[in-house]
Scaffold this active site. Structure first.
Site, mmCIF file in Angstrom:
data_model
loop_
_atom_site.group_PDB
_atom_site.id
_atom_site.type_symbol
_atom_site.label_atom_id
_atom_site.label_comp_id
_atom_site.label_asym_id
_atom_site.label_seq_id
_atom_site.Cartn_x
_atom_site.Cartn_y
_atom_site.Cartn_z
ATOM 1 N N GLY A 139 0.816 -1.215 0.000
ATOM 2 C CA GLY A 139 0.000 0.000 0.000
ATOM 3 C C GLY A 139 0.843 1.256 0.000
ATOM 4 N N GLY A 175 -0.421 4.428 0.134
ATOM 5 C CA GLY A 175 -1.222 5.574 0.580
ATOM 6 C C GLY A 175 -0.428 6.375 1.611
ATOM 7 N N GLU A 215 -18.715 17.442 1.802
ATOM 8 C CA GLU A 215 -17.870 18.150 0.833
ATOM 9 C C GLU A 215 -18.398 17.974 -0.589
ATOM 10 O OE1 GLU A 215 -13.698 18.592 3.225
ATOM 11 O OE2 GLU A 215 -13.833 16.859 1.912
HETATM 12 C C1 LIG Z 1 -13.325 10.928 -0.046
HETATM 13 C C2 LIG Z 1 -12.405 10.934 1.153
HETATM 14 C C3 LIG Z 1 -12.126 12.126 1.819
HETATM 15 C C4 LIG Z 1 -11.269 12.146 2.914
HETATM 16 N N1 LIG Z 1 -10.989 13.346 3.535
HETATM 17 C C5 LIG Z 1 -10.085 13.379 4.531
HETATM 18 C C6 LIG Z 1 -9.698 14.608 5.123
HETATM 19 O O1 LIG Z 1 -10.186 15.685 4.766
HETATM 20 N N2 LIG Z 1 -8.745 14.582 6.114
HETATM 21 C C7 LIG Z 1 -8.173 13.406 6.530
HETATM 22 O O2 LIG Z 1 -7.301 13.425 7.410
HETATM 23 N N3 LIG Z 1 -8.537 12.239 6.003
HETATM 24 C C8 LIG Z 1 -9.470 12.183 5.018
HETATM 25 N N4 LIG Z 1 -9.822 10.990 4.462
HETATM 26 C C9 LIG Z 1 -9.255 9.769 5.006
HETATM 27 C C10 LIG Z 1 -7.853 9.518 4.508
HETATM 28 O O3 LIG Z 1 -7.791 9.751 3.125
HETATM 29 C C11 LIG Z 1 -7.478 8.090 4.852
HETATM 30 O O4 LIG Z 1 -7.552 7.944 6.255
HETATM 31 C C12 LIG Z 1 -6.074 7.777 4.390
HETATM 32 O O5 LIG Z 1 -5.975 7.868 2.985
HETATM 33 C C13 LIG Z 1 -5.660 6.374 4.820
HETATM 34 O O6 LIG Z 1 -4.378 6.142 4.385
HETATM 35 P P1 LIG Z 1 -3.868 4.650 4.160
HETATM 36 O O7 LIG Z 1 -2.477 4.766 3.680
HETATM 37 O O8 LIG Z 1 -4.143 3.834 5.355
HETATM 38 O O9 LIG Z 1 -4.804 4.076 3.022
HETATM 39 P P2 LIG Z 1 -5.022 4.576 1.521
HETATM 40 O O10 LIG Z 1 -4.708 6.013 1.373
HETATM 41 O O11 LIG Z 1 -6.362 4.084 1.156
HETATM 42 O O12 LIG Z 1 -3.911 3.768 0.718
HETATM 43 C C14 LIG Z 1 -3.986 2.379 0.587
HETATM 44 C C15 LIG Z 1 -3.196 1.982 -0.646
HETATM 45 O O13 LIG Z 1 -3.162 0.565 -0.699
HETATM 46 C C16 LIG Z 1 -3.372 0.138 -2.034
HETATM 47 N N5 LIG Z 1 -3.944 -1.200 -1.978
HETATM 48 C C17 LIG Z 1 -5.097 -1.590 -1.389
HETATM 49 N N6 LIG Z 1 -5.276 -2.904 -1.499
HETATM 50 C C18 LIG Z 1 -4.204 -3.371 -2.194
HETATM 51 C C19 LIG Z 1 -3.828 -4.676 -2.635
HETATM 52 N N7 LIG Z 1 -4.564 -5.747 -2.388
HETATM 53 N N8 LIG Z 1 -2.680 -4.794 -3.332
HETATM 54 C C20 LIG Z 1 -1.916 -3.714 -3.611
HETATM 55 N N9 LIG Z 1 -2.229 -2.469 -3.200
HETATM 56 C C21 LIG Z 1 -3.356 -2.295 -2.500
HETATM 57 C C22 LIG Z 1 -4.301 1.188 -2.617
HETATM 58 O O14 LIG Z 1 -4.197 1.261 -4.032
HETATM 59 C C23 LIG Z 1 -3.811 2.465 -1.944
HETATM 60 O O15 LIG Z 1 -2.832 3.118 -2.705
HETATM 61 C C24 LIG Z 1 -10.696 10.947 3.367
HETATM 62 C C25 LIG Z 1 -10.971 9.747 2.708
HETATM 63 C C26 LIG Z 1 -11.815 9.731 1.614
HETATM 64 C C27 LIG Z 1 -12.097 8.450 0.903
#
Ligand SMILES: Cc1cc2nc3c(=O)[nH]c(=O)nc-3n(C[C@H](O)[C@H](O)[C@H](O)COP(=O)(O)OP(=O)(O)OC[C@H]3O[C@@H](n4cnc5c(N)ncnc54)[C@H](O)[C@@H]3O)c2cc1C
Length: 446
Positions: free
Chosen positions: A14, A16, A174
């Site tokens: 991931g 993200g 939003e």
């Molecule tokens: C519409 C929206 C608005 C938001 N607004 C806010 C905000 O204003 N402020 C805030 O703080 N937070 C906000 N959030 C929440 C924030 O975006 C998330 O908490 C954050 O992105 C989580 O980060 P992460 O790295 O855990 O997951 P993610 O950012 O979801 O990243 C996960 C990554 O893993 C990859 N992945 C998943 N499964 C697999 C797999 N099986 N194999 C390979 N790769 C995989 C995906 O492609 C992705 O790139 C928002 C979320 C959304 C959806």
């Protein structure tokens, strides 16, 4: 450094906020090799997806190539792959096409997916907003509807300008505010026969307030701003069924619509179920205070895929800031383990929360004590914080130009209908609408 000169190997699933934060921290250590695996070759900035969906920003403003991030760091290898199996004990992951990667440490940072809570028809017919793909799909649906109404205004009676938004959290609020702005400002400037009075925007939430984590004063402010922009609030109401051409509300209303936007909740990414680790609330994996998974040394769970406890013992919310900070702490603990040192517990630094409600209207609770500001000041704070969090200087500059353009111009940003499949509609495919007639009217909850 050649491959066999690395002392330690780390595999991260991931790219993200959590995975990227972890990889960037580890990248500074030349003796550590990182394999960063994502199903996309880019990092997507989820908080701004709604701005792509409503044609304020371009997809390239909020997606940044993972390879570019690590272009100067030979010890980070980016792999484009979908992981479908995880052997946590062996710290090995396997992709859908059968390739495996192993490390001395494994970090699961695969984020979330939309949770439709078993709502009939929602996975098939609604538009979730969780990925760049979702955002461009929704943008094309909105623009496709505007184009069709431009040629045939009678489609308005069949829900062509009715937008149903599910969920009164930041995503729902939003996107509702941004669609209201489109309808009021940018669309009339570009579609010369368009009458904003023909559009209907419904925002539903099962609770009694929008943006629940904010104060009562903030709840009143958000409701006032949205209703003044003709968003019809339906609090205490859920969408019980979505069809190809309608949404059925729990108050009995059947609303003809071709655009139900799903911001109704999230659960852990599917890979959480594929790794044999126990799943807790929301399908997420419970993290220990030091972000390891109990009983499996060297395995870390970070960001949205994990239940990470805050100081009060309650799980922290799924936020970009939690994800980023947890990814960095996991990296520090991995390095500590490699050095034979003790791991430290994750301590979340809460800098506040904010949400945009539309042009010139936002709400922010800033600092440790969550000091609340509304209106233009909060709008400026929102712009500053989001620009600073974006990856890459070019993305920041492009987003700032687009925001400036939106602020001072009546025409929109990139109104590009590039997904023909999302725009295509068979107007005769929903018997429920034929029997329901014209859009239902039920009393507003605000
Ligand atoms: C519409 C929206 C608005 C938001 N607004 C806010 C905000 O204003 N402020 C805030 O703080 N937070 C906000 N959030 C929440 C924030 O975006 C998330 O908490 C954050 O992105 C989580 O980060 P992460 O790295 O855990 O997951 P993610 O950012 O979801 O990243 C996960 C990554 O893993 C990859 N992945 C998943 N499964 C697999 C797999 N099986 N194999 C390979 N790769 C995989 C995906 O492609 C992705 O790139 C928002 C979320 C959304 C959806």
């Amino acid at each position: 450094m050649s491959d066999d000169q690395y002392k330690h190997r780390v595999v991260i699933v991931g790219g993200g906020f959590a995975g990227l934060g972890c990889a960037q921290r580890l990248a500074d250590h030349d003796d550590v090799h990182v394999t960063l695996i994502d199903r996309n070759n880019y990092h997507q900035f989820q908080p701004l997806l709604y701005q792509v969906a409503t044609s304020l920003l371009s997809p390239s403003d909020i997606a940044h190539s993972l390879r570019e991030v690590f272009a100067g760091q030979d010890n980070v290898d980016v792999k484009l792959a979908e992981i479908s199996a995880v052997d946590a004990a062996a710290k090995t992951v396997t992709s859908t096409d059968g390739e495996t990667w192993s490390g001395d440490a494994l970090v699961l940072a695969a984020g979330s997916q939309p949770n439709f809570f078993g709502t009939s028809g929602a996975p098939e017919y609604s538009f979730p907003l969780y990925s760049l793909d979702n955002a461009t799909n929704l943008r094309s649906r909105i623009l496709g509807l505007l184009e069709q109404v431009d040629r045939n205004p009678r489609l308005i009676e069949r829900g062509a300008l009715t937008f149903v938004i599910v969920g009164g959290g930041p995503t729902g609020v939003e996107v509702a505010g941004a669609i209201a702005d489109m309808i009021d400002v940018t669309v009339p400037a570009e579609y010369h026969d368009f009458d904003p009075g023909d559009a209907r925007i419904y925002l539903l939430d099962r609770g009694d307030a929008l943006l629940k984590p904010f104060s009562d004063k903030a709840h009143a402010y958000v409701a006032k701003v949205l209703t003044s922009r003709n968003v019809q609030l339906r609090l205490g109401t859920v969408v019980e069924e979505v069809g190809p051409g309608h949404a059925r509300f729990s108050d009995g209303a059947v609303v003809p619509t071709r655009c139900v936007i799903w911001g109704g909740g999230i659960s852990a990414a599917r890979v959480a179920a594929d790794c044999g680790l126990a799943q807790g609330r929301g399908g997420r994996i419970d993290a220990q205070p030091d972000l390891t998974y109990a009983g499996t040394p060297g395995v870390y769970v970070v960001g949205d895929i994990a239940n990470i406890s805050g100081p009060d013992g309650e799980p922290l919310p799924q936020l970009g800031s939690v994800a980023l900070q947890s990814g960095v702490t996991a990296a520090d603990n991995i390095l500590a383990e490699f050095d034979g040192k003790a791991r430290r517990d994750f301590a979340y630094k809460d800098k506040g929360i904010m949400a945009m409600i539309g042009r010139g209207a936002a709400i922010a609770e800033v600092g440790k004590n969550h000091h609340e500001v509304h209106g233009q000041l909060a709008h400026m704070a929102w712009l500053g914080v989001h620009a600073s969090l974006m990856t890459g200087t070019r993305d920041k500059i492009e987003a700032i130009i687009d925001w400036g353009w939106d602020r001072f111009s009546k025409t929109g940003g990139p109104h590009v209908l590039d997904r023909g499949d999302a725009a295509e509609i068979n107007w005769d495919d929903d018997p429920a609408v034929a029997s329901a007639g014209t859009p239902a009217s039920t009393p507003s909850s605000s």
